[in-house]
Motif scaffolding. Structure first.
Motif, PDB file in Angstrom:
ATOM      1  N   TYR A   1       0.897  -1.160   0.000  1.00  0.00           N
ATOM      2  CA  TYR A   1       0.000   0.000   0.000  1.00  0.00           C
ATOM      3  C   TYR A   1       0.928   1.200   0.000  1.00  0.00           C
ATOM      4  O   TYR A   1       1.571   1.466   1.019  1.00  0.00           O
TER       5      TYR A   1
ATOM      6  N   ILE B   1       3.397  -4.799   2.610  1.00  0.00           N
ATOM      7  CA  ILE B   1       2.503  -5.546   3.508  1.00  0.00           C
ATOM      8  C   ILE B   1       2.708  -7.060   3.393  1.00  0.00           C
ATOM      9  O   ILE B   1       2.978  -7.731   4.381  1.00  0.00           O
TER      10      ILE B   1
ATOM     11  N   ARG C   1      -3.497 -12.789  13.585  1.00  0.00           N
ATOM     12  CA  ARG C   1      -4.016 -11.651  14.342  1.00  0.00           C
ATOM     13  C   ARG C   1      -4.426 -10.514  13.411  1.00  0.00           C
ATOM     14  O   ARG C   1      -4.052 -10.500  12.248  1.00  0.00           O
ATOM     15  N   ASN C   2      -5.087  -9.520  13.975  1.00  0.00           N
ATOM     16  CA  ASN C   2      -5.465  -8.318  13.228  1.00  0.00           C
ATOM     17  C   ASN C   2      -4.248  -7.671  12.602  1.00  0.00           C
ATOM     18  O   ASN C   2      -3.220  -7.540  13.254  1.00  0.00           O
ATOM     19  N   GLY C   3      -4.419  -7.298  11.338  1.00  0.00           N
ATOM     20  CA  GLY C   3      -3.398  -6.476  10.697  1.00  0.00           C
ATOM     21  C   GLY C   3      -2.196  -7.207  10.123  1.00  0.00           C
ATOM     22  O   GLY C   3      -1.281  -6.570   9.609  1.00  0.00           O
ATOM     23  N   VAL C   4      -2.201  -8.542  10.159  1.00  0.00           N
ATOM     24  CA  VAL C   4      -1.015  -9.256   9.649  1.00  0.00           C
ATOM     25  C   VAL C   4      -1.022  -9.388   8.126  1.00  0.00           C
ATOM     26  O   VAL C   4      -0.011  -9.735   7.524  1.00  0.00           O
ATOM     27  N   GLY C   5      -2.176  -9.140   7.502  1.00  0.00           N
ATOM     28  CA  GLY C   5      -2.222  -9.162   6.041  1.00  0.00           C
ATOM     29  C   GLY C   5      -3.104 -10.254   5.452  1.00  0.00           C
ATOM     30  O   GLY C   5      -2.993 -10.577   4.263  1.00  0.00           O
ATOM     31  N   ARG C   6      -4.017 -10.784   6.267  1.00  0.00           N
ATOM     32  CA  ARG C   6      -4.892 -11.847   5.736  1.00  0.00           C
ATOM     33  C   ARG C   6      -5.801 -11.307   4.632  1.00  0.00           C
ATOM     34  O   ARG C   6      -5.913 -11.894   3.559  1.00  0.00           O
ATOM     35  N   SER C   7      -6.459 -10.183   4.902  1.00  0.00           N
ATOM     36  CA  SER C   7      -7.367  -9.636   3.892  1.00  0.00           C
ATOM     37  C   SER C   7      -6.597  -9.177   2.657  1.00  0.00           C
ATOM     38  O   SER C   7      -7.079  -9.306   1.528  1.00  0.00           O
ATOM     39  N   THR C   8      -5.410  -8.644   2.881  1.00  0.00           N
ATOM     40  CA  THR C   8      -4.602  -8.207   1.739  1.00  0.00           C
ATOM     41  C   THR C   8      -4.231  -9.404   0.862  1.00  0.00           C
ATOM     42  O   THR C   8      -4.194  -9.293  -0.368  1.00  0.00           O
TER      43      THR C   8
ATOM     44  N   GLU D   1     -14.755  -8.877   3.732  1.00  0.00           N
ATOM     45  CA  GLU D   1     -15.042  -8.609   5.147  1.00  0.00           C
ATOM     46  C   GLU D   1     -16.292  -7.770   5.317  1.00  0.00           C
ATOM     47  O   GLU D   1     -17.108  -8.014   6.186  1.00  0.00           O
TER      48      GLU D   1
ATOM     49  N   GLU E   1     -13.392 -13.648   7.109  1.00  0.00           N
ATOM     50  CA  GLU E   1     -14.003 -13.485   8.440  1.00  0.00           C
ATOM     51  C   GLU E   1     -15.534 -13.510   8.439  1.00  0.00           C
ATOM     52  O   GLU E   1     -16.174 -12.538   8.845  1.00  0.00           O
TER      53      GLU E   1
HETATM   54  N1  ATP Z   1      -6.065   0.457   1.977  1.00  0.00           N
HETATM   55  C1  ATP Z   1      -5.013   0.427   2.810  1.00  0.00           C
HETATM   56  N2  ATP Z   1      -4.089   1.407   2.795  1.00  0.00           N
HETATM   57  C2  ATP Z   1      -3.019   1.383   3.603  1.00  0.00           C
HETATM   58  N3  ATP Z   1      -2.773   0.397   4.493  1.00  0.00           N
HETATM   59  C3  ATP Z   1      -3.654  -0.602   4.567  1.00  0.00           C
HETATM   60  C4  ATP Z   1      -4.818  -0.652   3.735  1.00  0.00           C
HETATM   61  N4  ATP Z   1      -5.513  -1.770   4.030  1.00  0.00           N
HETATM   62  C5  ATP Z   1      -4.820  -2.395   4.997  1.00  0.00           C
HETATM   63  N5  ATP Z   1      -3.703  -1.714   5.316  1.00  0.00           N
HETATM   64  C6  ATP Z   1      -2.677  -2.111   6.310  1.00  0.00           C
HETATM   65  O1  ATP Z   1      -2.121  -3.328   5.870  1.00  0.00           O
HETATM   66  C7  ATP Z   1      -1.923  -4.213   6.955  1.00  0.00           C
HETATM   67  C8  ATP Z   1      -2.620  -5.531   6.691  1.00  0.00           C
HETATM   68  O2  ATP Z   1      -4.010  -5.305   6.616  1.00  0.00           O
HETATM   69  P1  ATP Z   1      -5.070  -6.462   6.344  1.00  0.00           P
HETATM   70  O3  ATP Z   1      -6.376  -5.818   6.158  1.00  0.00           O
HETATM   71  O4  ATP Z   1      -4.567  -7.342   5.274  1.00  0.00           O
HETATM   72  O5  ATP Z   1      -5.013  -7.228   7.721  1.00  0.00           O
HETATM   73  P2  ATP Z   1      -5.865  -8.455   8.264  1.00  0.00           P
HETATM   74  O6  ATP Z   1      -4.899  -9.527   8.603  1.00  0.00           O
HETATM   75  O7  ATP Z   1      -6.958  -8.783   7.333  1.00  0.00           O
HETATM   76  O8  ATP Z   1      -6.442  -7.928   9.629  1.00  0.00           O
HETATM   77  P3  ATP Z   1      -7.866  -7.296  10.005  1.00  0.00           P
HETATM   78  O9  ATP Z   1      -8.912  -7.832   9.090  1.00  0.00           O
HETATM   79  O10 ATP Z   1      -8.073  -7.724  11.394  1.00  0.00           O
HETATM   80  O11 ATP Z   1      -7.650  -5.819   9.894  1.00  0.00           O
HETATM   81  C9  ATP Z   1      -2.407  -3.494   8.195  1.00  0.00           C
HETATM   82  O12 ATP Z   1      -1.289  -2.923   8.823  1.00  0.00           O
HETATM   83  C10 ATP Z   1      -3.303  -2.424   7.653  1.00  0.00           C
HETATM   84  O13 ATP Z   1      -3.290  -1.290   8.473  1.00  0.00           O
END
Ligand code: ATP
Ligand code: MG
Length: 231
Positions: A11, A16, A35-42, A82, A157
């Motif tokens: 990003y 990421i 955990r939250n924020g590790v990059g699963r959704s990405t 999500e 999720e």
């Molecule tokens: N559109 C975006 N722009 C900038 N940073 C982003 C964006 N989306 C996510 N991030 C950052 O990328 C990292 C991974 O986010 P991601 O959404 O993949 O996490 P996740 O594992 O799905 O966790 P959760 O769903 O709990 O947030 C996080 O640090 C988040 O802050």
């Protein structure tokens, strides 16, 4: 069927995904935990072409890199994001219709299948989707995705914010979907469902996979759970 190798995503300047490797084979339920924020959704978004993937994403041997999200969906990968993406001003029935492929082929799922799988949707068929509860909207999003007849569904999720009774129901739906021959990549934070229904699990740390194995392997590995899962 799905092979992800050395996948990176950014990003802006934030790096990421830092070399994610994972695989989903035909008929499997595979969970991606962390955990939250590790990059699963990405990871999901990079597979679906919603975030630019850098690395290899192979679908039945062909690269998905550079394809648009609609082309990837058309190739047979369904995605339930999500944030439940229903059309609030259309009815439940119209939302399901929208999921049906325009292609002349008859999919493996009919409206009756949807209503058998999600009886609540039958009762609410004529209601506007916007008035459904969070759990019902979740079911509708899953139903709409299945109407597109995917070979693999990526579900991010699905139990987030649901009452415990609905969490169990989601687990049963996923089981039923897999029994019909649809593979599932399930993103979860909660261990309960994932351990119960998955054939294999991956655990993500920051931007990469730190564990893969069977649910039994993960249940036996307290260190991985402590470091990467339990809050
Ligand atoms: N559109 C975006 N722009 C900038 N940073 C982003 C964006 N989306 C996510 N991030 C950052 O990328 C990292 C991974 O986010 P991601 O959404 O993949 O996490 P996740 O594992 O799905 O966790 P959760 O769903 O709990 O947030 C996080 O640090 C988040 O802050
Ligand atoms: Mg997420």
């Amino acid at each position: 069927m799905l092979t992800v190798r050395d996948l990176h995503a950014y990003y802006g300047k934030s790096h990421i995904l830092q070399g994610v490797n994972l695989e989903v084979r035909a008929g499997e339920i595979v969970s991606l935990l962390g955990r939250n924020g590790v990059g699963r959704s990405t990871t999901c978004k990079a597979i679906m072409g919603l975030v630019e993937p850098v690395g290899e994403v192979l679908w039945n041997g062909k690269s998905l890199v550079g394809l648009r999200p609609d082309q990837i969906a058309h190739a047979g990968i369904g995605y339930v994001p999500e944030d439940r993406q229903i059309f609030p001003t259309l009815t439940v029935g119209q939302n399901l219709e929208l999921g049906q492929k325009r292609a002349g082929r008859v999919g493996r799922w009919s409206f009756d299948d949807m209503f058998a799988l999600f009886p609540l949707l039958r009762e609410r068929r004529g209601n506007l989707a916007g008035v459904l509860s969070g759990g019902e909207q979740q079911m509708l999003t899953m139903g709409r995705t299945l109407m597109g007849d995917p070979e693999l569904v990526i579900i991010d999720e699905p139990t987030e914010g649901l009452a415990p009774i609905l969490v169990g129901q989601v687990g049963r739906f996923l089981d039923e979907i897999a029994r019909r021959g649809v593979s599932i990549l399930l993103v979860e934070q909660k261990l309960t469902i994932a351990l119960k229904i998955s054939h294999r699990v991956y655990v993500m740390g920051h931007g990469r996979i730190v564990f893969d194995g069977t649910p039994a392997d993960l249940a036996a590995n307290a260190a991985v759970r402590r470091e990467n899962l339990e809050v």
